[in-house]
Motif scaffolding. Structure first.
Motif, PDB file in Angstrom:
ATOM      1  N   ALA A  97       0.830  -1.203   0.000  1.00 27.77           N
ATOM      2  CA  ALA A  97       0.000   0.000   0.000  1.00 27.77           C
ATOM      3  C   ALA A  97       0.865   1.253   0.000  1.00 27.77           C
ATOM      4  CB  ALA A  97      -0.927  -0.010   1.211  1.00 27.77           C
ATOM      5  N   ASP A  98       1.968   1.224   0.715  1.00 25.02           N
ATOM      6  CA  ASP A  98       2.880   2.375   0.731  1.00 25.02           C
ATOM      7  C   ASP A  98       3.505   2.606  -0.643  1.00 25.02           C
ATOM      8  OD1 ASP A  98       2.402   2.964   3.369  1.00 25.02           O
ATOM      9  OD2 ASP A  98       4.211   1.976   4.132  1.00 25.02           O
ATOM     10  N   GLU A  99       3.780   1.536  -1.391  1.00 29.33           N
ATOM     11  CA  GLU A  99       4.316   1.702  -2.743  1.00 29.33           C
ATOM     12  C   GLU A  99       3.337   2.477  -3.620  1.00 29.33           C
ATOM     13  OE1 GLU A  99       5.769  -1.799  -4.734  1.00 29.33           O
ATOM     14  OE2 GLU A  99       6.517  -2.685  -2.855  1.00 29.33           O
ATOM     15  N   VAL A 100       2.062   2.129  -3.521  1.00 33.59           N
ATOM     16  CA  VAL A 100       1.045   2.835  -4.302  1.00 33.59           C
ATOM     17  C   VAL A 100       0.920   4.280  -3.840  1.00 33.59           C
ATOM     18  CG1 VAL A 100      -1.403   2.925  -4.897  1.00 33.59           C
ATOM     19  CG2 VAL A 100      -0.232   0.720  -4.813  1.00 33.59           C
ATOM     20  N   ALA A 101       0.928   4.492  -2.528  1.00 34.46           N
ATOM     21  CA  ALA A 101       0.795   5.851  -1.995  1.00 34.46           C
ATOM     22  C   ALA A 101       1.926   6.747  -2.482  1.00 34.46           C
ATOM     23  CB  ALA A 101       0.765   5.809  -0.466  1.00 34.46           C
ATOM     24  N   THR A 102       3.124   6.201  -2.576  1.00 34.67           N
ATOM     25  CA  THR A 102       4.260   6.981  -3.070  1.00 34.67           C
ATOM     26  C   THR A 102       4.010   7.458  -4.490  1.00 34.67           C
ATOM     27  OG1 THR A 102       5.830   5.823  -1.635  1.00 34.67           O
ATOM     28  CG2 THR A 102       6.726   6.893  -3.596  1.00 34.67           C
ATOM     29  N   MET A 103       3.444   6.602  -5.328  1.00 36.55           N
ATOM     30  CA  MET A 103       3.157   6.994  -6.707  1.00 36.55           C
ATOM     31  C   MET A 103       2.018   8.002  -6.783  1.00 36.55           C
ATOM     32  SD  MET A 103       5.461   5.461  -8.396  1.00 36.55           S
ATOM     33  CE  MET A 103       4.871   5.775 -10.059  1.00 36.55           C
ATOM     34  N   LEU A 104       0.991   7.818  -5.967  1.00 32.22           N
ATOM     35  CA  LEU A 104      -0.142   8.749  -5.977  1.00 32.22           C
ATOM     36  C   LEU A 104       0.281  10.146  -5.543  1.00 32.22           C
ATOM     37  CD1 LEU A 104      -2.954   6.501  -4.472  1.00 32.22           C
ATOM     38  CD2 LEU A 104      -2.950   7.507  -6.760  1.00 32.22           C
ATOM     39  N   ARG A 105       1.277  10.223  -4.684  1.00 29.34           N
ATOM     40  CA  ARG A 105       1.743  11.518  -4.187  1.00 29.34           C
ATOM     41  C   ARG A 105       2.872  12.092  -5.034  1.00 29.34           C
ATOM     42  NH1 ARG A 105       1.964   9.414   2.125  1.00 29.34           N
ATOM     43  NH2 ARG A 105      -0.281   9.044   2.312  1.00 29.34           N
ATOM     44  N   GLY A 106       3.286  11.344  -6.049  1.00 28.55           N
ATOM     45  CA  GLY A 106       4.451  11.716  -6.840  1.00 28.55           C
ATOM     46  C   GLY A 106       4.177  12.803  -7.857  1.00 28.55           C
ATOM     47  N   PRO A 107       5.217  13.186  -8.624  1.00 27.35           N
ATOM     48  CA  PRO A 107       5.125  14.346  -9.519  1.00 27.35           C
ATOM     49  C   PRO A 107       4.359  14.100 -10.812  1.00 27.35           C
ATOM     50  CG  PRO A 107       7.302  13.348  -9.671  1.00 27.35           C
ATOM     51  CD  PRO A 107       6.583  12.629  -8.569  1.00 27.35           C
ATOM     52  N   ASP A 108       4.119  12.833 -11.173  1.00 23.67           N
ATOM     53  CA  ASP A 108       3.475  12.564 -12.459  1.00 23.67           C
ATOM     54  C   ASP A 108       2.221  11.727 -12.257  1.00 23.67           C
ATOM     55  OD1 ASP A 108       2.935  12.563 -15.107  1.00 23.67           O
ATOM     56  OD2 ASP A 108       4.728  11.474 -15.742  1.00 23.67           O
ATOM     57  N   LEU A 109       1.280  12.298 -11.521  1.00 28.53           N
ATOM     58  CA  LEU A 109       0.056  11.574 -11.200  1.00 28.53           C
ATOM     59  C   LEU A 109      -0.735  11.166 -12.438  1.00 28.53           C
ATOM     60  CD1 LEU A 109      -1.926  10.472  -9.077  1.00 28.53           C
ATOM     61  CD2 LEU A 109      -2.955  12.757  -8.998  1.00 28.53           C
ATOM     62  N   PRO A 110      -0.936  12.039 -13.444  1.00 29.72           N
ATOM     63  CA  PRO A 110      -1.724  11.608 -14.609  1.00 29.72           C
ATOM     64  C   PRO A 110      -1.162  10.364 -15.292  1.00 29.72           C
ATOM     65  CG  PRO A 110      -1.496  13.986 -14.607  1.00 29.72           C
ATOM     66  CD  PRO A 110      -0.596  13.469 -13.523  1.00 29.72           C
TER      67      PRO A 110
END
Length: 284
Positions: free
Chosen positions: A142-155
């Motif tokens: 879940a933390d791996e996904v959260a890192t991507m959701l909060r990252g610079p290239d969400l779209p």
């Protein structure tokens, strides 16, 4: 301080306010205000997704960490629609959020919600956990996904989020396939096979034909997270479900059922009756 978990709000603001008031009244003499956790699907299908999202965001920001929510599939759908990845559905009630003056602040807050939480010895996730995952592995994923959701290239991330494959977990999965599998399990899962192959066709039922080989994810023999009490929403056909090491919270508020809160300290239940805002026909 007691901890309450509340099931799928789905834009039912009036019932959310009423249930929160009942919790506050019940805890009025406590030394500390209760912790409130939401099981995801804060928005969509109900009559006031905008007010609901604003309300939960405000509670979170004023709570010093006592209030939080995991992400549900409708919350992720809002992010995808807002970024032009998915179209709005006829039954969506998201447009007021998308047109709101505080749209960007709301979406920024939403994308920073976790996919999974551990609280008072319980695991909270919107939909389910695959049988191969231990509690700690699931939290790490879940933390791996959260890192991507909060990252610079969400779209770009959201554009790769949709699809039913891979439909089972493998520790060797990587990249978009790995994250998609995690998101599908934690925000969409209801049924799977004994070896963890996910099914996304059965949506309106609480049971599956035994001949199909499908079973509720929480009934898979040997599920590695069974040593924790898992709290989840997403499955209104089950209604309120309480078993040893399992609490299902989606009691169909938007479908004319109830909005449910469970106190994790003593497993007492509070429910608020709801009018029917939507007719069944493919809920999620």
């Amino acid at each position: 301080m007691k901890t309450y978990v509340i099931g799928d709000l789905q834009g039912c603001h009036e019932q959310t306010v009423a249930l929160l008031a009942r919790i506050a009244s019940r805890e009025a003499d406590a030394a500390e205000s209760p912790s409130i956790l939401f099981a995801g699907d804060l928005v969509n299908r109900g009559p006031d997704s905008l007010a609901t999202l604003r309300h939960v965001k405000a509670l979170c920001e004023a709570s010093d960490g006592r209030v939080n929510s995991v992400l549900g599939n409708h919350d992720l759908h809002l992010l995808a629609v807002a970024h032009g990845i998915r179209p709005e559905h006829d039954s969506d009630t998201l447009h007021p959020i998308l047109a709101a003056p505080d749209r960007d602040e709301l979406l920024h807050w939403l994308r920073r919600r976790p996919l999974m939480l551990r609280a008072e010895g319980h695991l909270l996730v919107h939909a389910g956990l695959l049988p191969q995952w231990s509690a700690q592995q699931a939290l790490d994923l879940a933390d791996e996904v959260a890192t991507m959701l909060r990252g610079p290239d969400l779209p770009a991330f959201l554009a790769q989020m949709y699809g039913n494959q891979p439909d089972r977990w493998d520790d060797q999965l990587s990249g978009a396939d790995r994250l998609r599998c995690v998101i599908n399990a934690m925000t969409r899962l209801r049924f799977c096979t004994a070896d963890g192959v996910m099914d996304f066709k059965l949506k309106e039922s609480g049971t599956a034909d035994p001949a199909s080989g499908l079973m509720p994810w929480f009934e898979v023999p040997g599920r590695r997270s069974a040593d924790h009490t898992v709290v989840f929403g997403h499955w209104s056909a089950l209604g309120l479900l309480r078993r040893p090491h399992l609490i299902g919270l989606d009691s169909g508020c938007v479908w004319g059922g109830q909005l449910t809160a469970v106190c994790l300290d003593d497993h007492t239940v509070l429910q608020e009756d709801c009018p029917c805002y939507q007719q069944h026909g493919g809920k999620k």
